[in-house]
Design a protein around this motif. Structure first.
Motif, PDB file in Angstrom:
ATOM      1  N   SER A 271       0.834  -1.206   0.000  1.00 35.12           N
ATOM      2  CA  SER A 271       0.000   0.000   0.000  1.00 35.12           C
ATOM      3  C   SER A 271       0.875   1.264   0.000  1.00 35.12           C
ATOM      4  N   ASN A 272       1.954   1.239   0.773  1.00 33.45           N
ATOM      5  CA  ASN A 272       2.818   2.431   0.845  1.00 33.45           C
ATOM      6  C   ASN A 272       3.538   2.698  -0.479  1.00 33.45           C
ATOM      7  N   ILE A 273       3.936   1.615  -1.144  1.00 30.87           N
ATOM      8  CA  ILE A 273       4.617   1.794  -2.436  1.00 30.87           C
ATOM      9  C   ILE A 273       3.624   2.322  -3.481  1.00 30.87           C
ATOM     10  N   GLU A 274       2.381   1.854  -3.380  1.00 34.79           N
ATOM     11  CA  GLU A 274       1.355   2.376  -4.297  1.00 34.79           C
ATOM     12  C   GLU A 274       1.200   3.884  -4.067  1.00 34.79           C
ATOM     13  N   SER A 275       1.194   4.284  -2.804  1.00 34.91           N
ATOM     14  CA  SER A 275       1.078   5.725  -2.489  1.00 34.91           C
ATOM     15  C   SER A 275       2.318   6.467  -2.972  1.00 34.91           C
ATOM     16  N   TYR A 276       3.493   5.854  -2.765  1.00 32.50           N
ATOM     17  CA  TYR A 276       4.733   6.516  -3.212  1.00 32.50           C
ATOM     18  C   TYR A 276       4.659   6.776  -4.717  1.00 32.50           C
ATOM     19  N   ASN A 277       4.209   5.747  -5.454  1.00 28.91           N
ATOM     20  CA  ASN A 277       4.210   5.872  -6.914  1.00 28.91           C
ATOM     21  C   ASN A 277       3.207   6.898  -7.426  1.00 28.91           C
ATOM     22  N   LYS A 278       2.231   7.242  -6.575  1.00 28.92           N
ATOM     23  CA  LYS A 278       1.287   8.251  -7.070  1.00 28.92           C
ATOM     24  C   LYS A 278       1.405   9.575  -6.308  1.00 28.92           C
ATOM     25  N   MET A 279       2.499   9.758  -5.586  1.00 28.25           N
ATOM     26  CA  MET A 279       2.594  11.018  -4.822  1.00 28.25           C
ATOM     27  C   MET A 279       2.666  12.212  -5.773  1.00 28.25           C
ATOM     28  N   PRO A 280       1.916  13.262  -5.438  1.00 33.16           N
ATOM     29  CA  PRO A 280       1.961  14.443  -6.298  1.00 33.16           C
ATOM     30  C   PRO A 280       3.203  15.273  -5.985  1.00 33.16           C
ATOM     31  N   ASP A 281       3.667  16.056  -6.948  1.00 30.36           N
ATOM     32  CA  ASP A 281       4.687  17.065  -6.625  1.00 30.36           C
ATOM     33  C   ASP A 281       3.909  18.289  -6.175  1.00 30.36           C
ATOM     34  N   LEU A 282       4.071  18.679  -4.918  1.00 28.49           N
ATOM     35  CA  LEU A 282       3.233  19.758  -4.378  1.00 28.49           C
ATOM     36  C   LEU A 282       3.628  21.107  -4.963  1.00 28.49           C
ATOM     37  N   SER A 283       2.616  21.881  -5.321  1.00 28.49           N
ATOM     38  CA  SER A 283       2.875  23.276  -5.698  1.00 28.49           C
ATOM     39  C   SER A 283       3.063  24.050  -4.387  1.00 28.49           C
ATOM     40  N   GLN A 284       3.545  25.291  -4.519  1.00 28.35           N
ATOM     41  CA  GLN A 284       3.722  26.125  -3.319  1.00 28.35           C
ATOM     42  C   GLN A 284       2.392  26.301  -2.582  1.00 28.35           C
ATOM     43  N   GLU A 285       1.330  26.456  -3.371  1.00 31.52           N
ATOM     44  CA  GLU A 285      -0.006  26.662  -2.778  1.00 31.52           C
ATOM     45  C   GLU A 285      -0.471  25.422  -2.022  1.00 31.52           C
ATOM     46  N   GLU A 286      -0.234  24.247  -2.640  1.00 33.28           N
ATOM     47  CA  GLU A 286      -0.650  23.000  -1.978  1.00 33.28           C
ATOM     48  C   GLU A 286       0.172  22.790  -0.696  1.00 33.28           C
ATOM     49  N   TYR A 287       1.452  23.122  -0.769  1.00 32.18           N
ATOM     50  CA  TYR A 287       2.297  22.972   0.422  1.00 32.18           C
ATOM     51  C   TYR A 287       1.779  23.880   1.543  1.00 32.18           C
ATOM     52  N   LYS A 288       1.386  25.078   1.169  1.00 35.76           N
ATOM     53  CA  LYS A 288       0.853  26.019   2.168  1.00 35.76           C
ATOM     54  C   LYS A 288      -0.459  25.456   2.754  1.00 35.76           C
ATOM     55  N   ALA A 289      -1.257  24.810   1.898  1.00 32.42           N
ATOM     56  CA  ALA A 289      -2.513  24.229   2.377  1.00 32.42           C
ATOM     57  C   ALA A 289      -2.229  23.119   3.395  1.00 32.42           C
ATOM     58  N   VAL A 290      -1.135  22.378   3.179  1.00 36.38           N
ATOM     59  CA  VAL A 290      -0.751  21.326   4.148  1.00 36.38           C
ATOM     60  C   VAL A 290      -0.419  21.992   5.477  1.00 36.38           C
ATOM     61  N   LEU A 291       0.390  23.039   5.435  1.00 40.13           N
ATOM     62  CA  LEU A 291       0.793  23.705   6.687  1.00 40.13           C
ATOM     63  C   LEU A 291      -0.416  24.340   7.377  1.00 40.13           C
ATOM     64  N   ASP A 292      -1.373  24.838   6.591  1.00 40.46           N
ATOM     65  CA  ASP A 292      -2.574  25.446   7.176  1.00 40.46           C
ATOM     66  C   ASP A 292      -3.464  24.412   7.873  1.00 40.46           C
ATOM     67  N   ALA A 293      -3.327  23.144   7.449  1.00 43.93           N
ATOM     68  CA  ALA A 293      -4.193  22.094   7.998  1.00 43.93           C
ATOM     69  C   ALA A 293      -3.681  21.536   9.327  1.00 43.93           C
ATOM     70  N   VAL A 294      -2.428  21.876   9.672  1.00 46.91           N
ATOM     71  CA  VAL A 294      -1.811  21.273  10.873  1.00 46.91           C
ATOM     72  C   VAL A 294      -1.329  22.356  11.834  1.00 46.91           C
ATOM     73  N   LYS A 295      -0.872  21.923  13.011  1.00 44.28           N
ATOM     74  CA  LYS A 295      -0.241  22.867  13.934  1.00 44.28           C
ATOM     75  C   LYS A 295       1.240  22.939  13.605  1.00 44.28           C
ATOM     76  N   ILE A 296       1.822  24.103  13.683  1.00 39.91           N
ATOM     77  CA  ILE A 296       3.270  24.217  13.478  1.00 39.91           C
ATOM     78  C   ILE A 296       3.905  24.102  14.867  1.00 39.91           C
ATOM     79  N   ILE A 297       4.699  23.051  15.021  1.00 36.90           N
ATOM     80  CA  ILE A 297       5.200  22.713  16.361  1.00 36.90           C
ATOM     81  C   ILE A 297       6.713  22.914  16.429  1.00 36.90           C
ATOM     82  N   LYS A 298       7.153  23.376  17.575  1.00 40.00           N
ATOM     83  CA  LYS A 298       8.602  23.614  17.765  1.00 40.00           C
ATOM     84  C   LYS A 298       9.134  22.656  18.839  1.00 40.00           C
TER      85      LYS A 298
END
Ligand SMILES: NC(=O)c1ccc[n+]([C@@H]2O[C@H](COP(=O)([O-])OP(=O)(O)OC[C@H]3O[C@@H](n4cnc5c(N)ncnc54)[C@H](OP(=O)(O)O)[C@@H]3O)[C@@H](O)[C@H]2O)c1
Length: 304
Positions: A271-298
């Motif tokens: 299952s993980n290899i299937e996910s690896y093979n279809k991973m998207p290359d994130l645009s800057q906007e998508e990457y920002k959406a990932v960070l917006d969805a989570v807490k930024i932890i130090k």
């Protein structure tokens, strides 16, 4: 499978197999996992002397050696902990050159090899005599016993010392969209040092089974997240990309980190290899959406 070219001529697959949770008592399943990993283009295997008190290296070595004539691959292991293989007890932390130089020989013996591709310090504290440990790693490299070395640490003060004073090529840290504490390291990393991201699926919380994994493994939450917070973040992450495993891998690729994924069954690796093979290359906007969805932890501790 993409390859990462690290320092000292060490080349590893972007996705490495983390071997800590392999089913050592089910030899047949373990062989199938390793064979499937190699067939999928995985060329790097991560273990440690401490995993199952030496048994992990022993069983992994036996299986990998069967495939040595067919596939090219690299092995990483770790040392620095003293343990008793017979009584299966950890004795304590020991990063002295004497221990490191004898531990690596034991690891090589168990793995059935005469060379370790990547040797990692399995932890470390700011109180250690770090220069002495670094010189032991440099000696191992000079003697040709290892290709390269790194540390596995989430202590910023220790990481900073090794970055400034050693010739290490890798830092292993738990890193994924939920545990994004390593961002502060990856954003300021020297070009020739790579992060090896362990915990990329967060024990299954970043997979299609996330709802049951959260209930079973994180009933009290995790870091700054309550269990409810985790559900909220995972739902928001699913809106960015339905396959949370692929999204986590894409987040790591965006940060130029290598993926070190552990599995306990062939089904998980497939299952993980299937996910690896279809991973998207994130645009800057998508990457920002990932960070917006989570807490930024130090990291709170071991900073200075
Ligand atoms: N301090 C250190 O140096 C250190 C510490 C920890 C790990 N590591 C290394 O890093 C590797 C990876 O770390 P990790 O094992 O903690 O993290 P991980 O790869 O995020 O988690 C592995 C676990 O997640 C679950 N899993 C994996 N794929 C899944 C899927 N598709 N669906 C549902 N669940 C899935 C399995 O749990 P179940 O087995 O419960 O099903 C598996 O054992 C280890 O194998 C080890 O080599 C190093």
């Amino acid at each position: 499978m993409r390859q990462l070219n690290l320092k000292d001529g060490l080349n590893i697959s972007e996705f490495s197999l983390g071997c800590m949770n392999l089913p050592l008592d089910d030899k047949n399943e373990m062989e199938k996992i390793i064979q499937f990993a190699l067939e999928s283009g995985i060329t790097h295997f991560d273990t440690a002397d401490l995993y199952q008190f030496g048994k992990n290296e022993q069983e992994l070595g036996k299986i990998l050696n069967v495939f040595r004539s067919t596939y090219d691959f690299t092995i990483a292991t770790k040392g620095g902990n003293e343990f008793d293989q017979k009584t299966q007890e950890k004795i304590g932390w020991n990063p002295t050159p004497k221990h490191i130089k004898s531990a690596i020989k034991d690891s090589m013996h168990r793995l059935g090899v005469d060379h370790i591709d990547l040797y990692q310090l399995h932890g470390g504290t700011i109180e250690d005599n770090k220069d002495e440990t670094i010189s032991a790693f440099d000696d191992l490299k000079q003697e040709g016993l290892i290709t390269s070395y790194g540390i596995s640490s989430i202590r910023l003060n220790v990481i900073d010392y090794y970055l400034r004073h050693s010739d290490m090529s890798t830092i292993m840290m738990q890193f994924n969209p939920l545990d994004n504490r390593p961002l502060e390291v990856s954003n300021s990393l020297k070009e020739d040092v790579a992060i090896l991201a362990r915990g990329p699926v967060m024990k299954g919380a970043l997979s299609s089974s996330w709802r049951s994994v959260i209930e079973e493994k994180f009933p009290d939450g995790f870091l700054d997240y309550s269990c409810e917070d985790l559900k909220g973040s995972l739902e928001r992450l699913s809106e960015v990309e339905d396959d949370l495993t692929a999204l986590s891998y894409a987040f790591l690729r965006y940060n130029e980190a290598a993926i070190v994924n552990g599995v306990s069954s062939l089904k998980q690796l497939e299952s993980n290899i299937e996910s690896y093979n279809k991973m998207p290359d994130l645009s800057q906007e998508e990457y920002k959406a990932v960070l917006d969805a989570v807490k930024i932890i130090k990291y709170e501790e071991h900073r200075a």
